[in-house]
Design an enzyme around this catalytic site. Structure first.
Site, PDB file in Angstrom:
ATOM      1  N   LYS A 203      -8.144  10.153 -22.350  1.00  0.00           N
ATOM      2  CA  LYS A 203      -8.843  11.339 -22.869  1.00  0.00           C
ATOM      3  C   LYS A 203      -7.860  12.495 -23.001  1.00  0.00           C
ATOM      4  O   LYS A 203      -7.187  12.865 -22.013  1.00  0.00           O
ATOM      5  CB  LYS A 203      -9.979  11.729 -21.915  1.00  0.00           C
ATOM      6  CG  LYS A 203     -11.119  10.721 -21.893  1.00  0.00           C
ATOM      7  CD  LYS A 203     -11.867  10.677 -23.223  1.00  0.00           C
ATOM      8  CE  LYS A 203     -13.150   9.866 -23.101  1.00  0.00           C
ATOM      9  NZ  LYS A 203     -13.883   9.817 -24.386  1.00  0.00           N
ATOM     10  N   LYS A 306     -21.963   3.518 -30.978  1.00  0.00           N
ATOM     11  CA  LYS A 306     -22.578   3.610 -29.634  1.00  0.00           C
ATOM     12  C   LYS A 306     -24.079   3.638 -29.841  1.00  0.00           C
ATOM     13  O   LYS A 306     -24.580   4.410 -30.675  1.00  0.00           O
ATOM     14  CB  LYS A 306     -22.142   4.897 -28.924  1.00  0.00           C
ATOM     15  CG  LYS A 306     -20.700   4.896 -28.479  1.00  0.00           C
ATOM     16  CD  LYS A 306     -20.320   6.236 -27.887  1.00  0.00           C
ATOM     17  CE  LYS A 306     -18.832   6.263 -27.555  1.00  0.00           C
ATOM     18  NZ  LYS A 306     -18.352   7.655 -27.413  1.00  0.00           N
TER      19      LYS A 306
HETATM   20 MG   LIG Z   1     -14.915   8.755 -28.241  1.00  0.00          MG
END
Ligand SMILES: [Mg+2]
Length: 409
Positions: A203, A306
């Site tokens: 991240k 997702k």
């Molecule tokens: Mg992502």
């Protein structure tokens, strides 16, 4: 001749002189399709429970948008008229979908009303009815979608991957390193590799100097052979994205997720056109309409599906179809699901070869594993169960400690 409102048009005779298809069209009408009340596939949803689960993390998890220390997930348990039970899971990510545990809990009973009494196999009908009842709330809708797929596959006596038309395949999942100092991220990444993971996601998305340092530190820690993906979670503007991805071109980044804000499709394309590293859209793609826009704009190389964004597998399959037609590969990712929701995603991946990348690692952060059955990770590869449906349930002991809301027929 006067043509009335309900004038019928008969299909033309074919070359053999017989009417091959007894197809009638009602001009201006809407009853093209009618349910057949005598169908023997009339197993219906007769009971719905919504289960609220508090799941703490081992350590806080930070991305460019948020910092989280736990998740409150809602599970949907559907009971069918033949006694079968299907499970679905919703994990909120407010900064991405706008859904919170509170809004999901409020939406749940209204969606349950739409699902109660429906034919289990009519997943498309259920998805359309939920969408008609409630725009948004993609996360909670995905839990019902998942539970219906679980039930339908169980009724067919098939594992979900087979119900979706696929084979049982194992595949690599990455494990995700949350945003931290370069040194801490490098140590975490090294630990994941030592634990057997063979792909790392990191991240980033805070600033050029810090992010370049993070990426270089992780690559040094894990060596040259492990695939390294990065995810900026919309944290950069176009110049920052181009700067980071240009300065790290020698590091061997497999791809970069969502460098710029979700609505900035032109900016996404600018980044893609300016750097050598492939670009993946995540927050920019919720459904198949988004996928088509991104494909038409040639704004990215890959799409991240997702269920919490797409409202479940029904629309997830449509995204995969658009991606395939456009020559884009997909990833399937997660929010903070337990192994129950992750196992549904694993079946989906196994049945859709256009999904090349997997990010099914959220359960690793949880201090509890309340799931019986389900997928396992062995040496960085996801192994899927072969029982009917998703093949994962919440343990009775865990459910006994949760808040449960029953919606009865
Ligand atoms: Mg992502």
């Amino acid at each position: 001749m006067v043509l009335g409102f309900a004038a019928l048009i008969r299909a033309p005779a074919n070359s053999t002189g017989t009417r091959a298809i007894a197809r009638w069209r009602v001009a201006g009408g809407t009853d093209y399709l009618r349910s057949n009340p005598t169908s023997r596939h009339r197993v219906t949803v007769t009971g719905i429970s919504i289960i609220r689960a508090e799941l703490p993390f081992h350590a806080p998890f930070r991305i460019s948008l948020t910092r989280t220390e736990s998740t409150t997930n809602l599970f949907v348990r559907l009971t069918a008229s033949d006694g079968q039970v299907g499970w679905g899971e919703a994990s909120p990510s407010p900064a991405i979908t706008g859904d919170t545990a509170a809004t999901m809990a409020a939406a749940g009973p209204a969606l349950a009303e739409v699902i109660l009494g429906r034919t289990v196999s009519d997943i498309g009908g259920a998805v359309r009815a939920m969408r008609a009842r409630m725009v948004g709330q993609t996360t909670m809708r995905s839990a019902f979608d998942m539970a219906l797929y679980d039930l339908a596959a169980r009724q067919a006596g098939l594992p979900l991957y087979a119900y979706l038309g696929g084979a049982n395949r194992s595949f690599v999942t990455d494990n995700t390193v949350g945003m931290d100092t370069p040194k801490a991220m490098a140590e975490t990444a090294r630990g994941f590799v030592a634990a057997g993971f063979t792909a790392i996601k990191a991240k980033v998305g805070e600033g050029v100097r810090q992010d370049v340092a993070r990426i270089r530190a992780i690559r040094t820690a894990i060596g040259p052979a492990i695939p390294l993906r990065i995810d900026a979670n919309q944290g950069w503007d176009v110049p920052a994205a181009i700067a980071v991805l240009t300065q790290t071109e020698d590091v061997g980044i497999e791809y970069c997720e969502q460098p710029v804000r979700r609505g900035n499709i032109r900016g996404l394309k600018q980044v893609r056109d300016s750097v050598a590293i492939p670009i993946m859209a995540d927050e920019s793609v919720f459904d198949h309409h988004d996928a088509l826009r991104l494909a038409a704009a040639e704004a990215c190389d890959y799409l991240n599906i997702k269920f919490s964004k797409s409202s479940g597998m029904w629309v997830g399959r449509k995204i995969a179809a658009v991606a395939e037609a456009a020559g884009m590969a997909c990833m399937v990712g997660c929010m903070s699901e337990t192994r129950l929701g992750l196992t549904a995603a694993a079946h989906f991946i196994s049945a859709h070869p256009i999904v090349r990348y997997a990010d099914l690692d959220s359960h690793v952060d949880h201090t509890l594993d309340p799931v019986e059955g389900g997928m396992e990770i062995h040496r960085g590869r996801v192994v899927i169960p072969d029982g009917p449906g998703i093949g994962a349930t919440l343990s009775d002991d865990f459910v006994a400690e949760c808040e449960v809301e029953d919606v009865l027929a």
